[in-house]
Motif scaffolding. Structure first.
Motif, PDB file in Angstrom:
ATOM      1  N   VAL A 160       0.775  -1.177   0.081  1.00  0.00           N
ATOM      2  CA  VAL A 160       0.097   0.080   0.227  1.00  0.00           C
ATOM      3  C   VAL A 160       0.981   1.347   0.142  1.00  0.00           C
ATOM      4  O   VAL A 160       0.610   2.263  -0.793  1.00  0.00           O
ATOM      5  N   TYR A 161       1.906   1.289   0.775  1.00  0.00           N
ATOM      6  CA  TYR A 161       2.705   2.568   1.051  1.00  0.00           C
ATOM      7  C   TYR A 161       3.563   2.684  -0.458  1.00  0.00           C
ATOM      8  O   TYR A 161       3.579   3.811  -0.798  1.00  0.00           O
ATOM      9  N   ILE A 162       3.961   1.675  -1.208  1.00  0.00           N
ATOM     10  CA  ILE A 162       4.768   1.760  -2.434  1.00  0.00           C
ATOM     11  C   ILE A 162       3.681   2.480  -3.675  1.00  0.00           C
ATOM     12  O   ILE A 162       4.125   3.334  -4.144  1.00  0.00           O
ATOM     13  N   VAL A 163       2.319   1.868  -3.511  1.00  0.00           N
ATOM     14  CA  VAL A 163       1.505   2.421  -4.304  1.00  0.00           C
ATOM     15  C   VAL A 163       1.125   3.945  -4.063  1.00  0.00           C
ATOM     16  O   VAL A 163       1.016   4.771  -4.829  1.00  0.00           O
ATOM     17  N   SER A 164       1.112   4.252  -2.675  1.00  0.00           N
ATOM     18  CA  SER A 164       0.888   5.588  -2.454  1.00  0.00           C
ATOM     19  C   SER A 164       1.740   6.702  -2.806  1.00  0.00           C
ATOM     20  O   SER A 164       1.522   7.654  -3.106  1.00  0.00           O
ATOM     21  N   VAL A 165       3.153   6.156  -2.584  1.00  0.00           N
ATOM     22  CA  VAL A 165       4.297   7.030  -2.896  1.00  0.00           C
ATOM     23  C   VAL A 165       4.326   7.317  -4.315  1.00  0.00           C
ATOM     24  O   VAL A 165       4.311   8.460  -5.034  1.00  0.00           O
ATOM     25  N   LEU A 166       4.161   6.107  -5.166  1.00  0.00           N
ATOM     26  CA  LEU A 166       4.210   6.347  -6.594  1.00  0.00           C
ATOM     27  C   LEU A 166       2.879   7.037  -7.191  1.00  0.00           C
ATOM     28  O   LEU A 166       3.255   7.870  -8.044  1.00  0.00           O
ATOM     29  N   GLY A 167       1.783   6.736  -6.700  1.00  0.00           N
ATOM     30  CA  GLY A 167       0.581   7.441  -7.257  1.00  0.00           C
ATOM     31  C   GLY A 167       0.478   8.808  -6.824  1.00  0.00           C
ATOM     32  O   GLY A 167       0.317   9.773  -7.749  1.00  0.00           O
ATOM     33  N   ASN A 168       0.875   9.453  -5.742  1.00  0.00           N
ATOM     34  CA  ASN A 168       0.765  10.574  -5.218  1.00  0.00           C
ATOM     35  C   ASN A 168       2.052  11.472  -5.963  1.00  0.00           C
ATOM     36  O   ASN A 168       1.789  12.590  -6.153  1.00  0.00           O
ATOM     37  N   THR A 169       3.131  10.698  -5.970  1.00  0.00           N
ATOM     38  CA  THR A 169       4.141  11.410  -6.765  1.00  0.00           C
ATOM     39  C   THR A 169       3.887  11.712  -8.448  1.00  0.00           C
ATOM     40  O   THR A 169       4.007  12.804  -8.793  1.00  0.00           O
ATOM     41  N   ALA A 170       3.148  10.924  -8.827  1.00  0.00           N
ATOM     42  CA  ALA A 170       2.637  11.016 -10.128  1.00  0.00           C
ATOM     43  C   ALA A 170       1.743  11.840 -10.295  1.00  0.00           C
ATOM     44  O   ALA A 170       1.912  12.901 -11.230  1.00  0.00           O
ATOM     45  N   VAL A 171       0.765  12.167  -9.501  1.00  0.00           N
ATOM     46  CA  VAL A 171      -0.025  13.103  -9.660  1.00  0.00           C
ATOM     47  C   VAL A 171       0.461  14.600  -9.375  1.00  0.00           C
ATOM     48  O   VAL A 171       0.202  15.562 -10.088  1.00  0.00           O
ATOM     49  N   MET A 172       1.154  14.848  -8.243  1.00  0.00           N
ATOM     50  CA  MET A 172       2.052  16.110  -8.265  1.00  0.00           C
ATOM     51  C   MET A 172       2.978  16.353  -9.541  1.00  0.00           C
ATOM     52  O   MET A 172       2.766  17.511  -9.821  1.00  0.00           O
ATOM     53  N   ALA A 173       3.335  15.245 -10.076  1.00  0.00           N
ATOM     54  CA  ALA A 173       4.369  15.665 -11.151  1.00  0.00           C
ATOM     55  C   ALA A 173       3.449  16.064 -12.362  1.00  0.00           C
ATOM     56  O   ALA A 173       3.935  17.037 -13.156  1.00  0.00           O
ATOM     57  N   VAL A 174       2.365  15.458 -12.428  1.00  0.00           N
ATOM     58  CA  VAL A 174       1.471  15.907 -13.648  1.00  0.00           C
ATOM     59  C   VAL A 174       1.056  17.392 -13.427  1.00  0.00           C
ATOM     60  O   VAL A 174       1.009  17.944 -14.282  1.00  0.00           O
ATOM     61  N   ILE A 175       0.435  17.489 -12.221  1.00  0.00           N
ATOM     62  CA  ILE A 175       0.088  18.796 -11.883  1.00  0.00           C
ATOM     63  C   ILE A 175       1.349  19.937 -12.157  1.00  0.00           C
ATOM     64  O   ILE A 175       0.968  21.072 -12.673  1.00  0.00           O
ATOM     65  N   TYR A 176       2.285  19.558 -11.776  1.00  0.00           N
ATOM     66  CA  TYR A 176       3.524  20.700 -11.746  1.00  0.00           C
ATOM     67  C   TYR A 176       4.052  21.005 -13.115  1.00  0.00           C
ATOM     68  O   TYR A 176       4.287  21.918 -13.636  1.00  0.00           O
ATOM     69  N   LEU A 177       3.736  19.693 -14.250  1.00  0.00           N
ATOM     70  CA  LEU A 177       4.366  19.668 -15.323  1.00  0.00           C
ATOM     71  C   LEU A 177       3.360  20.637 -16.305  1.00  0.00           C
ATOM     72  O   LEU A 177       3.767  21.051 -17.564  1.00  0.00           O
ATOM     73  N   ASP A 178       2.168  20.327 -16.023  1.00  0.00           N
ATOM     74  CA  ASP A 178       1.072  20.868 -17.034  1.00  0.00           C
ATOM     75  C   ASP A 178       0.552  22.140 -16.464  1.00  0.00           C
ATOM     76  O   ASP A 178       0.088  22.131 -15.588  1.00  0.00           O
ATOM     77  N   HIS A 179       0.666  23.302 -17.202  1.00  0.00           N
ATOM     78  CA  HIS A 179       0.519  24.559 -17.027  1.00  0.00           C
ATOM     79  C   HIS A 179      -1.089  24.561 -16.892  1.00  0.00           C
ATOM     80  O   HIS A 179      -1.650  25.778 -16.324  1.00  0.00           O
ATOM     81  N   ASN A 180      -1.804  23.848 -17.908  1.00  0.00           N
ATOM     82  CA  ASN A 180      -3.241  23.929 -18.001  1.00  0.00           C
ATOM     83  C   ASN A 180      -3.870  23.430 -16.453  1.00  0.00           C
ATOM     84  O   ASN A 180      -5.027  23.928 -16.427  1.00  0.00           O
ATOM     85  N   LEU A 181      -2.994  22.783 -15.696  1.00  0.00           N
ATOM     86  CA  LEU A 181      -3.714  22.397 -14.300  1.00  0.00           C
ATOM     87  C   LEU A 181      -3.381  23.440 -13.307  1.00  0.00           C
ATOM     88  O   LEU A 181      -3.597  23.090 -12.090  1.00  0.00           O
ATOM     89  N   ARG A 182      -2.749  24.417 -13.516  1.00  0.00           N
ATOM     90  CA  ARG A 182      -2.300  25.483 -12.451  1.00  0.00           C
ATOM     91  C   ARG A 182      -3.700  26.242 -12.081  1.00  0.00           C
ATOM     92  O   ARG A 182      -3.880  27.438 -12.526  1.00  0.00           O
ATOM     93  N   THR A 183      -4.510  25.492 -11.539  1.00  0.00           N
ATOM     94  CA  THR A 183      -6.026  26.106 -11.199  1.00  0.00           C
ATOM     95  C   THR A 183      -6.157  25.985  -9.656  1.00  0.00           C
ATOM     96  O   THR A 183      -5.550  25.190  -9.283  1.00  0.00           O
ATOM     97  N   PRO A 184      -7.078  26.872  -9.090  1.00  0.00           N
ATOM     98  CA  PRO A 184      -7.192  26.626  -7.627  1.00  0.00           C
ATOM     99  C   PRO A 184      -7.558  25.250  -7.296  1.00  0.00           C
ATOM    100  O   PRO A 184      -6.993  24.607  -6.264  1.00  0.00           O
ATOM    101  N   LYS A 185      -8.461  24.487  -8.010  1.00  0.00           N
ATOM    102  CA  LYS A 185      -8.776  23.235  -7.634  1.00  0.00           C
ATOM    103  C   LYS A 185      -7.676  22.146  -7.687  1.00  0.00           C
ATOM    104  O   LYS A 185      -7.391  21.401  -6.745  1.00  0.00           O
ATOM    105  N   TYR A 186      -6.689  22.408  -8.612  1.00  0.00           N
ATOM    106  CA  TYR A 186      -5.644  21.629  -8.713  1.00  0.00           C
ATOM    107  C   TYR A 186      -4.559  21.908  -7.783  1.00  0.00           C
ATOM    108  O   TYR A 186      -3.575  21.093  -7.485  1.00  0.00           O
ATOM    109  N   VAL A 187      -4.541  23.151  -7.351  1.00  0.00           N
ATOM    110  CA  VAL A 187      -3.610  23.497  -5.986  1.00  0.00           C
ATOM    111  C   VAL A 187      -3.941  22.826  -4.808  1.00  0.00           C
ATOM    112  O   VAL A 187      -3.154  22.321  -4.148  1.00  0.00           O
ATOM    113  N   ALA A 188      -5.381  22.545  -4.804  1.00  0.00           N
ATOM    114  CA  ALA A 188      -5.651  21.734  -3.573  1.00  0.00           C
ATOM    115  C   ALA A 188      -5.513  20.269  -3.690  1.00  0.00           C
ATOM    116  O   ALA A 188      -5.138  19.610  -2.844  1.00  0.00           O
ATOM    117  N   VAL A 189      -5.564  19.603  -4.769  1.00  0.00           N
ATOM    118  CA  VAL A 189      -5.259  18.547  -5.361  1.00  0.00           C
ATOM    119  C   VAL A 189      -3.933  18.289  -5.192  1.00  0.00           C
ATOM    120  O   VAL A 189      -3.442  17.243  -4.538  1.00  0.00           O
TER     121      VAL A 189
END
Length: 322
Positions: free
Chosen positions: A41-70
């Motif tokens: 569970v921990y490994i999946v959590s680390v990989l999943g949350n790191t991936a979500v953070m990376a996608v939001i950081y790399l895609d400028h279209n996701l620089r919105t208030p909703k995805y700031v909270a995500v």
């Protein structure tokens, strides 16, 4: 915490043990398989949350208030899982049951801070959905990246101060007899019950904590969705209702996954076997950080589109290099 206790008077002496002993799960067979499950569970959590953070950081279209909270949610889940699971595995999988006094207080601080911030971050996301659906024409002016960052910063400061005070009151307790904590981590409720001096402030906090961070936050989120339901009832088109509600499905799933197990555990803990309470609490602590990124990837169209774009860009860059 020394300065916290200095306000009480210099002549007061507290009996602090060198270490606490975590009893964990008592009398259950094959628990090592459960710890292997926690590791997965921990490994999946680390990989999943790191991936979500990376996608939001790399895609400028996701620089919105909703995805700031995500993004903050993924960061909190990553931090919370890292604060809890590796330590639990070290304690029980490798039989290091004793935890020093200072390490136990630190362990408690980070676990409770992340657990509390998870609840409040869901409130921030419900606020975003409420404003987006009830005030669609003014959403971009009312909810900005700056306002969401300010809200999240305020929640972080509030949580850190609240947990700091909680731990501070624990350091005022004396432990004259047992040092065995009947839990899988340094649980506030189990620690203050071991004290041999006045533990009323910690006893009061043990009731205020679930009320504020669980029941009150859940009530606020539920109220926001009642307002959303009322607003959607005024929309004439069924398609528009469905489209607006679809933007809330990911958040509703997160709320159900986070709050239902915890509320059941705290409501029925008197009727639950100690091992059942520990298992419920451990699952409620580790499963949401694993499931949150999966839910957002599967149920949020913007993130799926962003992932496809990033993969396509990656493939194109490889072709150019070749």
């Amino acid at each position: 915490m020394d300065f916290f206790n200095s306000a009480l008077g210099r002549n007061i002496t507290f009996i602090r043990p060198a270490y606490f002993i975590l009893s964990g799960f008592i009398g259950l067979s094959y628990m090592k398989y459960y710890y292997v499950f926690l590791f997965f569970v921990y490994i999946v959590s680390v990989l999943g949350n790191t991936a979500v953070m990376a996608v939001i950081y790399l895609d400028h279209n996701l620089r919105t208030p909703k995805y700031v909270a995500v993004f903050n949610m993924a960061f909190v889940d990553l931090l919370g899982s890292t604060a809890l699971v590796p330590k639990v595995l070290d304690i029980f999988l490798f039989s290091h049951y004793s935890v020093s006094y200072n390490d136990c207080m630190t362990f408690l601080f980070f676990c409770y801070t992340c657990l509390s911030m998870q609840a409040l971050n869901l409130v921030a996301l419900s606020y975003d959905r409420l404003m987006a659906i009830m005030f669609p024409l003014h959403y971009q002016t009312k909810v900005t990246n700056r306002s969401m960052l300010s809200l999240i910063a305020f929640l972080w400061v509030f949580v850190i101060i609240a947990i700091f005070i909680t731990v501070g009151y624990l350091t005022r307790l004396s432990f004259c007899e047992s040092v065995v904590i009947k839990s899988f981590f340094c649980d506030h409720g189990q620690i203050f019950k071991l004290a041999c001096n006045d533990n009323f402030p910690s006893f009061l906090i043990s009731y205020l904590f679930p009320f504020f961070f669980h029941w009150l936050t859940f009530t606020i989120i539920l109220s926001s969705y009642l307002c959303i339901a009322y607003a959607l009832s005024k929309v004439a088109s069924v398609q528009e209702r469905a489209k607006a509600f679809k933007t809330c499905t990911a958040h509703i799933s997160l709320v159900v996954i986070y709050f239902i197990p915890i509320l059941i555990t705290f409501t029925m803990q008197a009727n639950i076997h100690p091992n059942g309470r520990i298992i419920n609490l451990s699952l409620a602590s580790v499963l949401p950080p694993m499931l949150n990124p999966i839910i957002y990837v599967l149920q949020t169209e913007e993130i799926k589109i962003s992932i496809k774009k990033l993969i396509k860009r990656r493939k194109q860059s490889r072709i150019i290099v070749k």
